[in-house]
Scaffold this motif. Structure first.
Motif, PDB file in Angstrom:
ATOM      1  N   PRO A   3       0.758  -1.240   0.070  1.00  0.00           N
ATOM      2  CA  PRO A   3       0.026   0.191   0.042  1.00  0.00           C
ATOM      3  C   PRO A   3       0.797   1.240  -0.138  1.00  0.00           C
ATOM      4  CG  PRO A   3       0.134  -1.101   2.184  1.00  0.00           C
ATOM      5  CD  PRO A   3       0.615  -1.893   1.364  1.00  0.00           C
ATOM      6  N   VAL A   4       0.399   2.130  -0.707  1.00  0.00           N
ATOM      7  CA  VAL A   4       1.099   3.609  -0.875  1.00  0.00           C
ATOM      8  C   VAL A   4       0.698   4.289   0.449  1.00  0.00           C
ATOM      9  CG1 VAL A   4       1.649   5.657  -2.267  1.00  0.00           C
ATOM     10  CG2 VAL A   4       1.395   3.389  -3.140  1.00  0.00           C
ATOM     11  N   LYS A   5      -0.648   4.534   0.541  1.00  0.00           N
ATOM     12  CA  LYS A   5      -1.200   5.485   1.599  1.00  0.00           C
ATOM     13  C   LYS A   5      -1.416   4.313   2.706  1.00  0.00           C
ATOM     14  CE  LYS A   5      -3.375   8.289  -1.623  1.00  0.00           C
ATOM     15  NZ  LYS A   5      -4.771   8.990  -2.078  1.00  0.00           N
TER      16      LYS A   5
ATOM     17  N   VAL B 196      -9.895   1.052   7.418  1.00  0.00           N
ATOM     18  CA  VAL B 196     -10.317   2.025   6.412  1.00  0.00           C
ATOM     19  C   VAL B 196      -9.020   1.777   5.558  1.00  0.00           C
ATOM     20  CG1 VAL B 196     -10.437   4.463   5.838  1.00  0.00           C
ATOM     21  CG2 VAL B 196     -11.468   3.485   7.765  1.00  0.00           C
ATOM     22  N   ASP B 197      -9.117   1.549   4.257  1.00  0.00           N
ATOM     23  CA  ASP B 197      -8.157   1.407   3.350  1.00  0.00           C
ATOM     24  C   ASP B 197      -8.106   2.807   2.478  1.00  0.00           C
ATOM     25  OD1 ASP B 197      -6.018   0.848   1.373  1.00  0.00           O
ATOM     26  OD2 ASP B 197      -6.656  -1.008   1.006  1.00  0.00           O
ATOM     27  N   ASN B 198      -7.010   3.551   2.788  1.00  0.00           N
ATOM     28  CA  ASN B 198      -6.973   4.915   2.021  1.00  0.00           C
ATOM     29  C   ASN B 198      -6.561   4.541   0.803  1.00  0.00           C
ATOM     30  OD1 ASN B 198      -7.823   6.982   4.256  1.00  0.00           O
ATOM     31  ND2 ASN B 198      -6.126   5.768   5.371  1.00  0.00           N
ATOM     32  N   ASN B 199      -6.081   3.779   0.361  1.00  0.00           N
ATOM     33  CA  ASN B 199      -5.733   3.250  -1.105  1.00  0.00           C
ATOM     34  C   ASN B 199      -6.814   3.291  -1.948  1.00  0.00           C
ATOM     35  OD1 ASN B 199      -2.506   3.029  -0.692  1.00  0.00           O
ATOM     36  ND2 ASN B 199      -3.483   2.036   0.756  1.00  0.00           N
ATOM     37  N   THR B 200      -7.626   2.559  -1.437  1.00  0.00           N
ATOM     38  CA  THR B 200      -9.092   2.190  -2.417  1.00  0.00           C
ATOM     39  C   THR B 200     -10.229   2.927  -1.994  1.00  0.00           C
ATOM     40  OG1 THR B 200      -9.432   0.110  -0.996  1.00  0.00           O
ATOM     41  CG2 THR B 200      -7.858  -0.080  -2.860  1.00  0.00           C
TER      42      THR B 200
ATOM     43  N   PHE C  39      -5.760 -10.137   2.030  1.00  0.00           N
ATOM     44  CA  PHE C  39      -4.992 -11.181   1.299  1.00  0.00           C
ATOM     45  C   PHE C  39      -5.364 -11.122  -0.311  1.00  0.00           C
ATOM     46  CE2 PHE C  39      -4.184 -13.002   5.506  1.00  0.00           C
ATOM     47  CZ  PHE C  39      -3.114 -13.558   5.122  1.00  0.00           C
ATOM     48  N   GLN C  40      -6.405 -10.714  -0.477  1.00  0.00           N
ATOM     49  CA  GLN C  40      -6.590 -10.508  -2.006  1.00  0.00           C
ATOM     50  C   GLN C  40      -5.969  -9.420  -2.552  1.00  0.00           C
ATOM     51  OE1 GLN C  40     -10.836 -10.479  -2.440  1.00  0.00           O
ATOM     52  NE2 GLN C  40     -11.075 -12.736  -2.731  1.00  0.00           N
ATOM     53  N   ASP C  41      -6.003  -8.384  -1.921  1.00  0.00           N
ATOM     54  CA  ASP C  41      -5.298  -6.942  -2.333  1.00  0.00           C
ATOM     55  C   ASP C  41      -3.724  -6.915  -2.076  1.00  0.00           C
ATOM     56  OD1 ASP C  41      -8.089  -6.233  -3.129  1.00  0.00           O
ATOM     57  OD2 ASP C  41      -7.295  -4.140  -2.948  1.00  0.00           O
ATOM     58  N   TYR C  42      -3.392  -7.486  -1.013  1.00  0.00           N
ATOM     59  CA  TYR C  42      -1.982  -7.125  -0.602  1.00  0.00           C
ATOM     60  C   TYR C  42      -1.137  -8.451  -0.387  1.00  0.00           C
ATOM     61  CZ  TYR C  42      -3.820  -2.543  -0.075  1.00  0.00           C
ATOM     62  OH  TYR C  42      -4.372  -1.464  -0.266  1.00  0.00           O
ATOM     63  N   GLY C  43      -1.722  -9.590  -0.778  1.00  0.00           N
ATOM     64  CA  GLY C  43      -1.020 -10.844  -0.818  1.00  0.00           C
ATOM     65  C   GLY C  43      -1.439 -11.832  -2.029  1.00  0.00           C
TER      66      GLY C  43
END
Length: 263
Positions: free
Chosen positions: A157-159, A215-219, A234-238
């Protein structure tokens, strides 16, 4: 430095130095003076000294482990002249502080109850490889333990990802374990019952006092329900594969609750 008929401060303000060898050859400056100069002014500008010798200058550099005098001429080698020593207390073997044994034991119980879940990154592997002198968790003779994982291949994640949770919640513990396995940089906002700081903010954003809340500030995603959060992470960062220890439903929640019981 009376033998040179001048003071160290004068030498420093003049900023004109020969090398150590040149000083001794031309002015017989004692080693004590050179040590004093090195301690008072670890980094000095280089200037050619006006003396009848072949010296080209002196470089005093303050490094973390020692003060090094580097003579920049052909007939003198660089020689360490002073070393810093540890001024702190003598290193001691790890021991539990008085009165803290029960707290350490209670905190350690969670790892046993959850069979170490969250203690290793996704795809963790260890193997013996030739010892190249670099850091390793352990070494055996000419070989060392090399540790690798799949985390470096995952999207990062960037944010910030914000997690609102509290320690005594078994469902929050599930999410914390997932975060550890994925080695994610997450900002945790402690939101215990009765909390006046972050709990009201979580309720204001999500609309209900339910935890964990992410809260995912990237999406822009905002989510409740620990299983949904874990699957999303796990789907987005794994690699999309949720570990067995985190997808056993009631058994996972029960063991997380037992892990927290001593605390």
């Amino acid at each position: 430095c009376h033998q040179h008929q001048t003071s160290v401060s004068t030498l420093l303000s003049a900023q004109v130095f020969c090398s150590t060898g040149a000083w001794r050859a031309c002015a017989q400056l004692p080693t004590a003076c050179i040590l004093a100069i090195a301690q008072l002014q670890p980094m000095v500008p280089i200037a050619t000294a006006s003396c009848n010798c072949s010296a080209r200058g002196l470089n005093l550099q303050n490094r973390s482990s020692q003060t090094v005098v580097r003579a920049m001429f052909s007939d003198t080698k660089a020689t360490p002249i002073a070393e810093y020593k540890n001024a702190g207390p003598e290193p001691k073997r790890f021991t539990v502080a008085n009165g803290q044994l029960a707290n350490v034991a209670a905190a350690s119980f969670a790892a046993l109850a959850r069979f170490g879940t969250g203690g290793f990154a996704s795809g963790y592997k260890s193997q013996l490889v030739p010892n190249d002198g670099k850091y390793a968790v352990a070494s055996i003779g000419s070989r060392k333990v090399s540790e690798t994982s799949k985390v470096s291949t995952f999207k990062r994640p960037v944010k910030s990802i914000d997690l609102y949770e509290f320690t005594g919640c078994p469902f929050c513990k599930k999410v914390r374990e997932a975060v550890s396995i994925l080695d994610l940089d997450v900002t945790v906002y402690p939101s215990p019952k009765g909390g006046k700081v972050w709990r009201p903010k979580a309720v204001e954003m999500g609309g209900k006092a339910q935890f964990p809340f992410i809260v995912d500030n990237n999406t822009g995603k905002q989510m409740y329900e620990s299983d949904d959060i874990i699957k999303y992470l796990f789907q987005d960062y794994g690699d999309g594969q949720v570990p067995l220890a985190l997808r056993l439903g009631f058994a996972t929640a029960l063991t997380c609750g037992l892990a927290l019981a001593p605390r």
